[in-house]
Design a protein around this motif. Structure first.
Motif, PDB file in Angstrom:
ATOM      1  N   LEU A  77       0.811  -1.191   0.004  1.00 58.70           N
ATOM      2  CA  LEU A  77      -0.016  -0.074  -0.154  1.00 58.70           C
ATOM      3  C   LEU A  77       0.913   1.383  -0.053  1.00 58.70           C
ATOM      4  O   LEU A  77       1.737   1.511   0.774  1.00 58.70           O
ATOM      5  N   GLN A  78       0.744   2.280  -0.972  1.00 60.14           N
ATOM      6  CA  GLN A  78       1.390   3.295  -1.032  1.00 60.14           C
ATOM      7  C   GLN A  78       0.351   4.570  -0.824  1.00 60.14           C
ATOM      8  O   GLN A  78      -0.476   4.594  -1.378  1.00 60.14           O
ATOM      9  N   VAL A  79       0.743   5.465   0.292  1.00 64.28           N
ATOM     10  CA  VAL A  79       0.107   6.854   0.444  1.00 64.28           C
ATOM     11  C   VAL A  79       0.838   7.652   0.095  1.00 64.28           C
ATOM     12  O   VAL A  79       1.953   8.114   0.559  1.00 64.28           O
ATOM     13  N   LYS A  80       0.524   8.613  -1.176  1.00 64.03           N
ATOM     14  CA  LYS A  80       1.359   9.572  -1.828  1.00 64.03           C
ATOM     15  C   LYS A  80       1.408  10.784  -0.925  1.00 64.03           C
ATOM     16  O   LYS A  80       1.997  11.626  -1.527  1.00 64.03           O
ATOM     17  N   GLY A  81       0.244  11.084  -0.162  1.00 67.87           N
ATOM     18  CA  GLY A  81       0.307  12.157   0.526  1.00 67.87           C
ATOM     19  C   GLY A  81       0.226  12.312   1.848  1.00 67.87           C
ATOM     20  O   GLY A  81       0.257  11.309   2.470  1.00 67.87           O
ATOM     21  N   LYS A  82       0.555  13.329   2.580  1.00 71.53           N
ATOM     22  CA  LYS A  82       0.684  13.232   4.069  1.00 71.53           C
ATOM     23  C   LYS A  82      -0.908  13.251   4.524  1.00 71.53           C
ATOM     24  O   LYS A  82      -1.662  14.150   4.328  1.00 71.53           O
ATOM     25  N   VAL A  83      -1.124  12.432   5.703  1.00 71.89           N
ATOM     26  CA  VAL A  83      -2.449  12.047   5.992  1.00 71.89           C
ATOM     27  C   VAL A  83      -2.228  12.526   7.657  1.00 71.89           C
ATOM     28  O   VAL A  83      -1.326  12.441   8.326  1.00 71.89           O
ATOM     29  N   ASN A  84      -3.419  12.422   8.435  1.00 73.91           N
ATOM     30  CA  ASN A  84      -3.593  12.705   9.748  1.00 73.91           C
ATOM     31  C   ASN A  84      -3.047  11.381  10.728  1.00 73.91           C
ATOM     32  O   ASN A  84      -2.113  11.323  11.568  1.00 73.91           O
ATOM     33  N   LYS A 103       2.164  -9.974   6.032  1.00 75.53           N
ATOM     34  CA  LYS A 103       3.292  -9.922   4.724  1.00 75.53           C
ATOM     35  C   LYS A 103       2.728  -8.493   4.088  1.00 75.53           C
ATOM     36  O   LYS A 103       2.768  -8.665   2.648  1.00 75.53           O
ATOM     37  N   VAL A 104       2.571  -7.430   4.489  1.00 72.29           N
ATOM     38  CA  VAL A 104       2.230  -6.192   3.987  1.00 72.29           C
ATOM     39  C   VAL A 104       3.210  -5.226   4.122  1.00 72.29           C
ATOM     40  O   VAL A 104       4.038  -5.036   5.142  1.00 72.29           O
ATOM     41  N   GLY A 105       3.239  -4.539   2.975  1.00 72.56           N
ATOM     42  CA  GLY A 105       4.374  -3.319   3.029  1.00 72.56           C
ATOM     43  C   GLY A 105       3.548  -2.125   2.944  1.00 72.56           C
ATOM     44  O   GLY A 105       2.494  -2.044   1.997  1.00 72.56           O
ATOM     45  N   VAL A 106       3.785  -0.964   3.810  1.00 68.27           N
ATOM     46  CA  VAL A 106       3.049   0.359   3.641  1.00 68.27           C
ATOM     47  C   VAL A 106       4.318   1.399   3.451  1.00 68.27           C
ATOM     48  O   VAL A 106       5.046   1.352   4.320  1.00 68.27           O
ATOM     49  N   LEU A 107       3.876   2.282   2.306  1.00 71.71           N
ATOM     50  CA  LEU A 107       5.169   3.262   2.048  1.00 71.71           C
ATOM     51  C   LEU A 107       4.284   4.488   2.311  1.00 71.71           C
ATOM     52  O   LEU A 107       3.312   4.684   1.419  1.00 71.71           O
ATOM     53  N   PHE A 108       4.697   5.463   3.095  1.00 71.23           N
ATOM     54  CA  PHE A 108       3.923   6.765   2.944  1.00 71.23           C
ATOM     55  C   PHE A 108       4.712   8.109   3.254  1.00 71.23           C
ATOM     56  O   PHE A 108       5.927   7.940   3.575  1.00 71.23           O
ATOM     57  N   LYS A 109       4.206   9.105   2.788  1.00 73.10           N
ATOM     58  CA  LYS A 109       4.894  10.552   2.817  1.00 73.10           C
ATOM     59  C   LYS A 109       5.102  10.760   4.198  1.00 73.10           C
ATOM     60  O   LYS A 109       6.230  11.470   4.531  1.00 73.10           O
TER      61      LYS A 109
END
Length: 463
Positions: free
Chosen positions: A346-353, A362-368
């Motif tokens: 899962l990729q979150v491309k913006g800044k969130v709260n 086995k999940v990868g999370v990439l966030f700004k």
């Protein structure tokens, strides 16, 4: 001496290509420049230099490693050569529609699918190499950019965004082999520099606003209108999103997932259902099922969800094997909640709260970045990478968690409870691109002194 020899060889190849095109008129479309003319295009010459230097560096490192790494690197080479051919054709082809563009990009899509076939489901010790290389090829989708509204970001942004997903696995190669084998480290670094900065800078110089298509009205080729093969007309499976992707962005997002769509499935009758069958051999397990109704890869515990609820909360639930989950249009007033996902990225491309990862495996999370906290609860074997700032990371009842922290997030406060195998990786101050791994304590000593208990972590340093 060596450079002069290479130059003479390239010139000879160009002359042979020109002669070949002349002796086979059907190869070069009527009215189009021949291969010799295309070879004089500064943009094409620069692309040849990019392939020879940057791609050549990756290939040289792969040759020392061998095995599947060499195989997938050959597909990277093939994809760039196909990309060169498409760049030549763009100047000989009128700007295509979304439908005809899928057919135009078909040869590149097929190469990407070959790479995905190597990477998906493999148990190889080089699995991270394969996933990094295969995932990186989505960057070449920039060649299909036809202008604002085509469903894709600008070419340079396409390259950077695609590499961020591939870097998730590239970083794992760097960490695993940093002190074991310099050839693997060189391969990972060369792969990154192929895209950032080399391909990105090439686009900035020659195609900042996308490829140059033939103006309308010229007596030249039109983009192929014949239907593209099934593999080239796939659509992203996040239809529940408030703003679903379209165009070539959708095509490459689905290709990156490595999963086939379920077009053409026959209706299941009562006698075909496993509960009514007397012969149980060959019954497909629930985890491997696909359904025509669900656009994403769901689990048996509930329908797959990918949606923004009440404009405030992104919900990502019950996805299995989906490596292309991307949240693009988000802001600091929204939160992200991932639940019950397995083998996904899962990729979150913006800044969130706030970001919460609950009951995922086995999940990868990439966030700004996040304003409040990133919470990891009831998970197993997850990897989380922050590219910006995150004040707090909370890990509760989790087994196996890799945290990749950027320079901006080094001041984060990490809280752990009932968790094991927690590692934090931070940039190495003494090198460029390397990571330093720190294991967070999971065992403690409690001693009763002076009327109260004192607690200290158990040291495993051997000191």
């Amino acid at each position: 001496m060596g450079e002069a020899l290479i130059g003479r060889l390239e010139a000879a190849v160009s002359r042979l290509e020109a002669l070949t095109a002349g002796s086979h008129p059907s190869i070069a479309p009527r009215g189009l420049p021949d291969n010799a003319a295309a070879a004089q295009d500064p943009a094409i010459l620069a692309f040849d230099d990019l392939v020879a230097s940057a791609v050549g560096r990756v290939s040289a490192a792969a040759g020392k490693i061998g095995a599947e790494v060499a195989d997938v690197t050959r597909l990277v080479e093939k994809a760039f050569l196909v990309g060169k051919d498409l760049l030549v054709r763009t100047k000989q082809t009128q700007k295509p529609t979304v439908e005809s563009l899928a057919a135009f990009m078909g040869p590149l899509n097929e190469t990407i699918l070959e790479a995905n076939a190597l990477a998906e489901g493999t148990r190889s010790s080089h699995a991270n190499h394969l996933k990094a290389a295969a995932g990186s090829l989505a960057a070449l989708a920039w060649i299909g950019y036809t202008g604002k509204g085509c469903g894709m970001p600008l070419p340079m942004a396409q390259v950077e965004d695609s590499w961020q997903m591939a870097e998730f696995y590239s970083n794992k190669v760097l960490v695993e082999y940093k002190n074991k084998d310099p050839d693997h480290v060189e391969w990972a670094k060369a792969l990154k520099e192929l895209y950032v900065p080399n391909l990105r800078d090439y686009i900035k110089r020659f195609y900042p606003l996308g490829p140059v298509w033939q103006p309308p009205g010229c007596a030249t080729n039109k983009a192929p209108s014949a239907p593209a093969p099934p593999s080239a007309s796939l659509a992203i499976s996040t239809a529940s999103s408030s703003q679903p992707k379209s165009g070539m962005s959708a095509v490459f997002a689905e290709i990156s997932s490595g999963k086939p769509v379920t077009q053409g499935l026959k209706k299941v009758t009562d006698d075909m259902k496993s509960k009514n069958r007397t012969d149980k051999t060959g019954v497909v397990t629930a985890e491997g099922k696909e359904t025509r109704n669900a656009p994403t890869f769901g689990s048996t515990k509930g329908p797959a969800k990918f949606e923004l609820q009440m404009g405030r909360k992104w919900v990502v639930e019950h996805h299995i094997g989906n490596k292309g989950l991307v949240i693009e249009d988000c802001d600091t007033k929204q939160s992200v909640y991932a639940y019950g996902c397995k083998d996904c990225v899962l990729q979150v491309k913006g800044k969130v709260n706030n970001i919460t990862i609950d009951k995922c495996t086995k999940v990868g999370v990439l966030f700004k970045g996040v304003v409040a906290a990133c919470e990891i609860v009831n998970c197993n074997s997850v990897e989380v990478q922050c590219e910006g700032s995150v004040p707090t990371i909370s890990i509760d009842n989790t087994s196996g968690c890799q945290l990749y922290l950027s320079k901006e997030s080094l001041e984060t406060s990490i809280t752990t409870a009932k968790s094991s195998e927690i590692n934090a990786l931070v940039p190495d101050a003494n090198s460029d691109g390397d990571w330093v791994e720190h294991s967070l304590p999971q065992q403690y000593i409690h001693a009763f002194n002076d009327g109260q208990f004192t607690t200290s972590p158990v040291s495993h340093s051997g000191a």
